[in-house]
Design a protein around this motif. Structure first.
Motif, PDB file in Angstrom:
ATOM      1  N   ARG A  80      17.614  -3.944 -24.725  1.00 49.19           N
ATOM      2  CA  ARG A  80      16.600  -5.053 -24.157  1.00 49.19           C
ATOM      3  C   ARG A  80      16.411  -6.054 -25.219  1.00 49.19           C
ATOM      4  O   ARG A  80      16.659  -5.864 -26.452  1.00 49.19           O
ATOM      5  CB  ARG A  80      15.144  -4.452 -23.555  1.00 49.19           C
ATOM      6  CG  ARG A  80      14.479  -3.737 -24.646  1.00 49.19           C
ATOM      7  CD  ARG A  80      13.030  -3.125 -23.997  1.00 49.19           C
ATOM      8  NE  ARG A  80      12.307  -2.480 -25.131  1.00 49.19           N
ATOM      9  CZ  ARG A  80      11.575  -2.690 -25.835  1.00 49.19           C
ATOM     10  NH1 ARG A  80      11.039  -4.260 -25.748  1.00 49.19           N
ATOM     11  NH2 ARG A  80      10.834  -2.089 -26.728  1.00 49.19           N
ATOM     12  N   THR A  81      16.072  -7.221 -24.798  1.00 47.39           N
ATOM     13  CA  THR A  81      15.680  -8.319 -25.799  1.00 47.39           C
ATOM     14  C   THR A  81      14.394  -8.746 -25.280  1.00 47.39           C
ATOM     15  O   THR A  81      14.112  -8.827 -24.393  1.00 47.39           O
ATOM     16  CB  THR A  81      17.141  -9.216 -25.844  1.00 47.39           C
ATOM     17  OG1 THR A  81      17.121  -9.816 -24.428  1.00 47.39           O
ATOM     18  CG2 THR A  81      18.065  -8.702 -26.081  1.00 47.39           C
ATOM     19  N   TYR A  82      14.046  -9.478 -26.460  1.00 51.41           N
ATOM     20  CA  TYR A  82      12.747 -10.325 -26.304  1.00 51.41           C
ATOM     21  C   TYR A  82      12.805 -11.511 -27.293  1.00 51.41           C
ATOM     22  O   TYR A  82      13.350 -11.324 -28.352  1.00 51.41           O
ATOM     23  CB  TYR A  82      11.527  -9.436 -26.191  1.00 51.41           C
ATOM     24  CG  TYR A  82      11.058  -8.750 -27.481  1.00 51.41           C
ATOM     25  CD1 TYR A  82      10.167  -9.613 -28.561  1.00 51.41           C
ATOM     26  CD2 TYR A  82      11.886  -7.480 -27.718  1.00 51.41           C
ATOM     27  CE1 TYR A  82       9.924  -8.648 -29.514  1.00 51.41           C
ATOM     28  CE2 TYR A  82      11.170  -7.023 -29.018  1.00 51.41           C
ATOM     29  CZ  TYR A  82      10.656  -7.509 -29.753  1.00 51.41           C
ATOM     30  OH  TYR A  82      10.269  -6.847 -31.103  1.00 51.41           O
ATOM     31  N   GLU A  83      11.979 -12.464 -27.143  1.00 51.96           N
ATOM     32  CA  GLU A  83      11.777 -13.279 -28.254  1.00 51.96           C
ATOM     33  C   GLU A  83      10.356 -13.148 -28.963  1.00 51.96           C
ATOM     34  O   GLU A  83       9.148 -12.861 -28.382  1.00 51.96           O
ATOM     35  CB  GLU A  83      11.687 -14.719 -27.708  1.00 51.96           C
ATOM     36  CG  GLU A  83      12.840 -15.172 -27.351  1.00 51.96           C
ATOM     37  CD  GLU A  83      13.172 -16.848 -27.065  1.00 51.96           C
ATOM     38  OE1 GLU A  83      12.006 -17.594 -27.348  1.00 51.96           O
ATOM     39  OE2 GLU A  83      13.857 -17.251 -26.160  1.00 51.96           O
ATOM     40  N   ASP A  84      10.384 -12.894 -30.311  1.00 49.77           N
ATOM     41  CA  ASP A  84       9.281 -12.735 -31.098  1.00 49.77           C
ATOM     42  C   ASP A  84       8.452 -13.980 -31.530  1.00 49.77           C
ATOM     43  O   ASP A  84       8.728 -15.085 -30.834  1.00 49.77           O
ATOM     44  CB  ASP A  84       9.627 -12.093 -32.456  1.00 49.77           C
ATOM     45  CG  ASP A  84      10.503 -13.084 -33.325  1.00 49.77           C
ATOM     46  OD1 ASP A  84      10.531 -14.521 -33.128  1.00 49.77           O
ATOM     47  OD2 ASP A  84      10.859 -12.674 -34.204  1.00 49.77           O
ATOM     48  N   GLN A  85       7.368 -14.239 -32.207  1.00 48.52           N
ATOM     49  CA  GLN A  85       6.401 -15.158 -32.077  1.00 48.52           C
ATOM     50  C   GLN A  85       7.035 -16.522 -32.807  1.00 48.52           C
ATOM     51  O   GLN A  85       6.277 -17.293 -32.890  1.00 48.52           O
ATOM     52  CB  GLN A  85       5.142 -14.656 -32.750  1.00 48.52           C
ATOM     53  CG  GLN A  85       5.338 -14.053 -34.179  1.00 48.52           C
ATOM     54  CD  GLN A  85       5.384 -12.447 -34.253  1.00 48.52           C
ATOM     55  OE1 GLN A  85       5.898 -12.140 -33.413  1.00 48.52           O
ATOM     56  NE2 GLN A  85       4.781 -11.719 -35.225  1.00 48.52           N
ATOM     57  N   HIS A  86       8.051 -16.185 -33.520  1.00 51.71           N
ATOM     58  CA  HIS A  86       8.857 -17.327 -34.108  1.00 51.71           C
ATOM     59  C   HIS A  86      10.057 -17.901 -33.456  1.00 51.71           C
ATOM     60  O   HIS A  86      10.799 -18.608 -34.014  1.00 51.71           O
ATOM     61  CB  HIS A  86       9.387 -16.777 -35.701  1.00 51.71           C
ATOM     62  CG  HIS A  86       8.308 -16.163 -36.415  1.00 51.71           C
ATOM     63  ND1 HIS A  86       7.365 -16.904 -37.153  1.00 51.71           N
ATOM     64  CD2 HIS A  86       8.081 -14.941 -36.954  1.00 51.71           C
ATOM     65  CE1 HIS A  86       6.486 -16.115 -37.774  1.00 51.71           C
ATOM     66  NE2 HIS A  86       7.012 -14.853 -37.822  1.00 51.71           N
ATOM     67  N   GLY A  87       9.975 -17.257 -32.070  1.00 49.99           N
ATOM     68  CA  GLY A  87      11.007 -17.941 -31.346  1.00 49.99           C
ATOM     69  C   GLY A  87      12.352 -17.112 -31.667  1.00 49.99           C
ATOM     70  O   GLY A  87      13.368 -17.750 -31.043  1.00 49.99           O
ATOM     71  N   ARG A  88      12.610 -16.063 -32.067  1.00 45.91           N
ATOM     72  CA  ARG A  88      13.834 -15.403 -32.591  1.00 45.91           C
ATOM     73  C   ARG A  88      14.083 -14.362 -31.533  1.00 45.91           C
ATOM     74  O   ARG A  88      13.183 -13.640 -31.289  1.00 45.91           O
ATOM     75  CB  ARG A  88      13.964 -15.058 -33.869  1.00 45.91           C
ATOM     76  CG  ARG A  88      13.909 -16.109 -34.924  1.00 45.91           C
ATOM     77  CD  ARG A  88      13.977 -15.131 -36.683  1.00 45.91           C
ATOM     78  NE  ARG A  88      12.813 -14.563 -36.556  1.00 45.91           N
ATOM     79  CZ  ARG A  88      12.115 -14.229 -37.796  1.00 45.91           C
ATOM     80  NH1 ARG A  88      13.004 -14.591 -38.668  1.00 45.91           N
ATOM     81  NH2 ARG A  88      10.970 -13.789 -37.809  1.00 45.91           N
TER      82      ARG A  88
END
Length: 159
Positions: A80-88
């Motif tokens: 799975r993928t997600y975006e962290d708080q830095h937008g990565r």
């Protein structure tokens, strides 16, 4: 197509039990699994594999396993993928367990339960009774191993 994973290893820390917004239990833990071969220095390397288990099995894992417990996991690899708080974008690979087998006697896996209360082992509250793990029972266990070899005649075996 096939996606099946079977692992045997030890937990690297106590499982973390959480609830979804709908109240479904989910536990996460990391399993340390030794590789079957050695490196050039003659040492075995270890893989640390993230595992997720849902519902009642998640509650059982959180209640009965702890750091160092030996467990068997049968499940599927999921990405799975997600975006962290830095937008990565962060990529995650984990095993979604369909079943988790506790591979050590309960006495070994709960030896320090009173030293680490439930709230320190993942933030859950236990609702299941603990088994009596001390050896002061009122009967002699005929199956207890006292460290002596067991003498069994081949004629006693059913196969």
């Amino acid at each position: 197509m096939m996606n099946r994973t079977i692992l045997v290893g030890r937990l690297t820390k106590d499982p973390l039990l959480r609830k979804t917004n709908n109240g479904v239990s989910v536990a996460t833990f990391t399993l340390a699994v030794n590789r079957t071969f050695t490196n050039q220095q003659g040492e075995r390397e270890t893989d640390y594999i993230n595992c997720v288990v849902w519902r009642r099995a998640a509650e059982n894992v959180a209640n009965f396993l702890k750091k160092g417990s030996l467990a068997g996991v049968d499940g599927q690899i999921q990405t799975r993928t997600y975006e962290d708080q830095h937008g990565r974008r962060v990529y995650v690979v984990e095993v979604v367990a369909e079943s988790v087998q506790f591979l050590e006697p309960r006495i070994n896996s709960t030896k320090n339960q009173h030293e680490n209360p439930p709230e320190e082992r993942g933030g859950y509250q236990e609702d299941t009774p603990r088994y009596n793990t001390n050896n002061t029972s009122n009967y002699d266990d005929p199956f207890a191993n006292e460290g002596t070899p067991i003498d069994i005649d081949d004629g006693d075996l059913p196969f």
